[in-house]
Design a protein around this motif. Structure first.
Motif, PDB file in Angstrom:
ATOM      1  N   ILE A  15      -1.217  11.924 -28.019  1.00  0.00           N
ATOM      2  CA  ILE A  15      -0.145  10.691 -27.786  1.00  0.00           C
ATOM      3  C   ILE A  15      -0.874   9.508 -28.322  1.00  0.00           C
ATOM      4  O   ILE A  15      -0.248   8.725 -29.294  1.00  0.00           O
ATOM      5  CB  ILE A  15       0.511  10.614 -26.461  1.00  0.00           C
ATOM      6  N   ASP A  87      -3.616  10.809 -19.944  1.00  0.00           N
ATOM      7  CA  ASP A  87      -2.803  11.723 -19.221  1.00  0.00           C
ATOM      8  C   ASP A  87      -2.472  11.554 -17.753  1.00  0.00           C
ATOM      9  O   ASP A  87      -3.146  10.832 -16.996  1.00  0.00           O
ATOM     10  CB  ASP A  87      -3.467  13.015 -19.688  1.00  0.00           C
ATOM     11  N   SER A 121       2.712   7.083 -21.148  1.00  0.00           N
ATOM     12  CA  SER A 121       2.333   8.273 -20.278  1.00  0.00           C
ATOM     13  C   SER A 121       3.522   8.686 -19.739  1.00  0.00           C
ATOM     14  O   SER A 121       4.364   7.882 -19.213  1.00  0.00           O
ATOM     15  CB  SER A 121       1.428   7.946 -19.322  1.00  0.00           C
ATOM     16  N   THR A 122       3.992   9.879 -19.714  1.00  0.00           N
ATOM     17  CA  THR A 122       4.984  10.395 -18.743  1.00  0.00           C
ATOM     18  C   THR A 122       4.811  10.182 -17.142  1.00  0.00           C
ATOM     19  O   THR A 122       3.675  10.801 -16.730  1.00  0.00           O
ATOM     20  CB  THR A 122       5.288  11.916 -19.008  1.00  0.00           C
ATOM     21  N   GLU A 154       4.128  18.180 -30.335  1.00  0.00           N
ATOM     22  CA  GLU A 154       2.847  18.593 -30.946  1.00  0.00           C
ATOM     23  C   GLU A 154       3.087  19.502 -32.189  1.00  0.00           C
ATOM     24  O   GLU A 154       3.745  20.437 -32.398  1.00  0.00           O
ATOM     25  CB  GLU A 154       1.961  19.189 -30.142  1.00  0.00           C
ATOM     26  N   LYS A 203      12.866  10.743 -20.361  1.00  0.00           N
ATOM     27  CA  LYS A 203      11.934  11.449 -20.644  1.00  0.00           C
ATOM     28  C   LYS A 203      11.687  12.807 -19.930  1.00  0.00           C
ATOM     29  O   LYS A 203      11.836  13.837 -20.518  1.00  0.00           O
ATOM     30  CB  LYS A 203      10.481  10.828 -20.552  1.00  0.00           C
ATOM     31  N   ASN A 207      12.998  16.510 -21.325  1.00  0.00           N
ATOM     32  CA  ASN A 207      12.208  17.821 -21.189  1.00  0.00           C
ATOM     33  C   ASN A 207      12.851  19.023 -20.318  1.00  0.00           C
ATOM     34  O   ASN A 207      12.681  20.083 -20.806  1.00  0.00           O
ATOM     35  CB  ASN A 207      10.644  17.413 -20.956  1.00  0.00           C
ATOM     36  N   SER A 258       1.588  20.847 -23.146  1.00  0.00           N
ATOM     37  CA  SER A 258       1.151  19.844 -22.139  1.00  0.00           C
ATOM     38  C   SER A 258       2.121  19.061 -21.427  1.00  0.00           C
ATOM     39  O   SER A 258       2.030  18.245 -20.544  1.00  0.00           O
ATOM     40  CB  SER A 258       0.244  18.621 -22.685  1.00  0.00           C
ATOM     41  N   CYS A 259       3.285  19.448 -21.814  1.00  0.00           N
ATOM     42  CA  CYS A 259       4.555  18.665 -21.265  1.00  0.00           C
ATOM     43  C   CYS A 259       5.653  19.408 -20.333  1.00  0.00           C
ATOM     44  O   CYS A 259       5.733  19.202 -19.398  1.00  0.00           O
ATOM     45  CB  CYS A 259       5.404  17.869 -22.685  1.00  0.00           C
ATOM     46  N   LYS A 262       4.180  20.944 -16.946  1.00  0.00           N
ATOM     47  CA  LYS A 262       3.895  19.562 -16.094  1.00  0.00           C
ATOM     48  C   LYS A 262       5.082  18.860 -15.876  1.00  0.00           C
ATOM     49  O   LYS A 262       5.270  18.538 -14.782  1.00  0.00           O
ATOM     50  CB  LYS A 262       2.797  18.889 -16.844  1.00  0.00           C
ATOM     51  N   ASP A 263       5.889  18.331 -16.719  1.00  0.00           N
ATOM     52  CA  ASP A 263       7.143  17.556 -16.449  1.00  0.00           C
ATOM     53  C   ASP A 263       8.100  18.207 -15.745  1.00  0.00           C
ATOM     54  O   ASP A 263       8.742  17.474 -15.028  1.00  0.00           O
ATOM     55  CB  ASP A 263       7.580  17.113 -17.865  1.00  0.00           C
TER      56      ASP A 263
END
Ligand code: UDX
Length: 434
Positions: A15, A87, A121-122, A154, A203, A207, A258-259, A262-263
């Motif tokens: 990012i 991150d 960052s989220t 990505e 965000k 997601n 990565s999103c 985790k999110d």
């Protein structure tokens, strides 16, 4: 006319680098700061430590407006705006670990000249308010604060930054929102302004809804398998309804990256922390956890067990066009195969050498064909174009047994059957070649 700004980006990951390169492309002066010496060395030598299409070219084209440093003080001193792009990995409780954000904020003691601090960052909703309070305590009341979440995927991050569906800016001060909006002059997409907490929530909600669509498609796929329907026909026709849309409806061995993982866990933890059980999201996560395990079970049933079988795993990255294997379904698949006694031969065109479990117990091969040679089955994990275009005739001859589990519904069942494969996929009937 563009008002040229000096921007410090904290974090030279996917990012941060994309944001830095794109802001430089828009005409701003950018300094990217990271704590990893190796990353900064690579960048200073004209390299890029990660693979992202178009990024290397963009960094090279804007070299006169981009610098890289390890020195936080220097980055802040020479800037008007600080962007936080570090991150926020999950903690054992499923919450987001904000320690890297706090580290950046703690370096802002000589920052009274700044116009704004922006978090990209989220983060959990409420983080901005806490950062604002910390800045106030540090005597930075006059420095603005904004949330500017990223929605870049990505593999398409540069395009997504420069041609976004929307730029979301959360700020309590309209002047700060205006400043951050102006920073995006030249970006081809609407700017949407709101309060900080709402921007943080956009965000996480976006997601979670994307992940929900995929898990929904995967549930429909499972029912298709049981009933004889073909999920590809189903999701195609369902997606033609303009209220639903065709995107994020592709069934497979599950979402990674990565999103989403985790999110979605972070949003669920955030809900749980406030005493609310986000049951729908829990099911979405559970469906995704099951997808690779179901694939292994189906393969196991087909092969009569996995002990002493050799399985080729084609594609390690969590999706094509990236070298990223974070939370990729390939990791669960490889671990499950090894746990059941199989030998695992892997291929991926971009993933770097991997030294954490389960990868050291597998072998890596230069071509799909090499990985498939002598295998009892192949699992397609990532829909790399090289696999669509592979010489499957040759593969059938090279394998010990012509069995494909297509975890991305990449290939044509009839064609594979005609080549003599037993072809299993997600949400479609198994085809048995002659
Ligand atoms: C995602 C969001 O798209 C982006 O907006 C956010 O900023 C970060 O998270 P990314 O993780 O890069 O981006 O990948 P994406 O292309 O969205 O794919 C995520 C995962 O979902 C991949 O593992 C992909 O294979 C899977 N997927 C995607 C499906 O299984 N089916 C689909 O229909 C779409």
């Amino acid at each position: 006319m563009l008002e040229k700004r000096r921007v410090a980006i904290f974090g030279a990951g996917y990012i941060g680098l994309v944001t830095g390169a794109c802001l430089a492309q828009l005409g701003h002066d950018v300094v990217v700061r990271d704590i990893q010496q190796e990353r900064i060395d690579i960048l200073r030598n004209g390299g890029v430590p990660i693979y992202e299409p178009g990024l290397e070219e963009l960094i090279a084209a804007n070299a006169d407006r981009l610098t890289f440093t390890l020195d936080a003080g220097e980055a802040v001193r020479d800037s008007d705006i600080v962007y936080v792009c570090v991150d926020t990995p999950p903690t054992p409780s499923g919450d987001a670990d904000l320690s890297r954000i706090w580290q950046v904020i703690s370096t802002l003691h000589d920052a009274s000249h700044l116009a704004a601090v922006v978090v990209k960052s989220t983060v959990p909703v409420g983080t901005g308010a806490r950062v604002r309070a910390a800045m106030d305590r540090a005597g930075l009341q006059h420095v603005g604060y904004a949330s500017n979440p990223e929605f870049t995927a990505e593999g398409a991050a540069v395009r997504d930054f420069l041609h976004p569906d929307r730029v979301v800016i959360g700020a309590d001060d309209p002047e700060i929102a205006k400043l951050i909006a102006a920073l995006h002059d030249g970006v081809d997409g609407p700017v949407v302004e709101m309060d900080i907490a709402s921007a943080e929530m956009v965000k996480l909600a976006a997601n979670a809804l994307l992940a929900t669509k995929i898990s929904f498609a995967n549930e429909i796929a499972t029912i298709c398998e049981a009933t004889g329907a073909d999920v590809e026909h189903v999701v195609h026709a369902v997606g033609l309804d303009h209220r639903l849309g065709p995107h994020y409806m592709k069934p497979g061995v599950g979402w990674g990256g990565s999103c989403f993982p985790k999110d979605s866990r972070a949003l669920r933890a955030m809900a749980s922390n406030s005493g609310y059980s986000f049951q729908l999201l829990s099911s979405v996560i559970e469906v995704n956890d099951l997808q690779p395990r179901r694939a292994i079970q189906r393969l196991k049933d087909e092969l009569g067990g996995l002990a002493d079988r050799t399985i080729a795993l084609l594609g390690l990255a969590f999706k094509p066009g990236t070298d990223d294997v974070r939370e990729a379904p390939s990791t669960i698949l490889a671990s499950r195969l090894l746990a059941d006694g199989a030998t695992v031969r892997c291929w991926d065109p971009l993933a770097p050498p991997l030294d954490t479990a389960p990868w050291p117990s597998t072998t890596r091969h230069d071509t799909p064909l090499e990985a498939m040679t002598g295998a009892d089955a192949v699992i397609i994990v990532t829909e790399w174009p090289q696999l669509r275009d592979a010489d499957w005739d040759q593969a059938a001859a090279a394998m010990a047994r012509p069995l494909i589990f297509d975890g991305r519904n990449l290939l044509d069942p009839k064609q594979m059957g005609a080549l003599g494969f037993t072809y299993m996929s997600v949400g479609r009937s198994t085809v048995r070649g002659a």
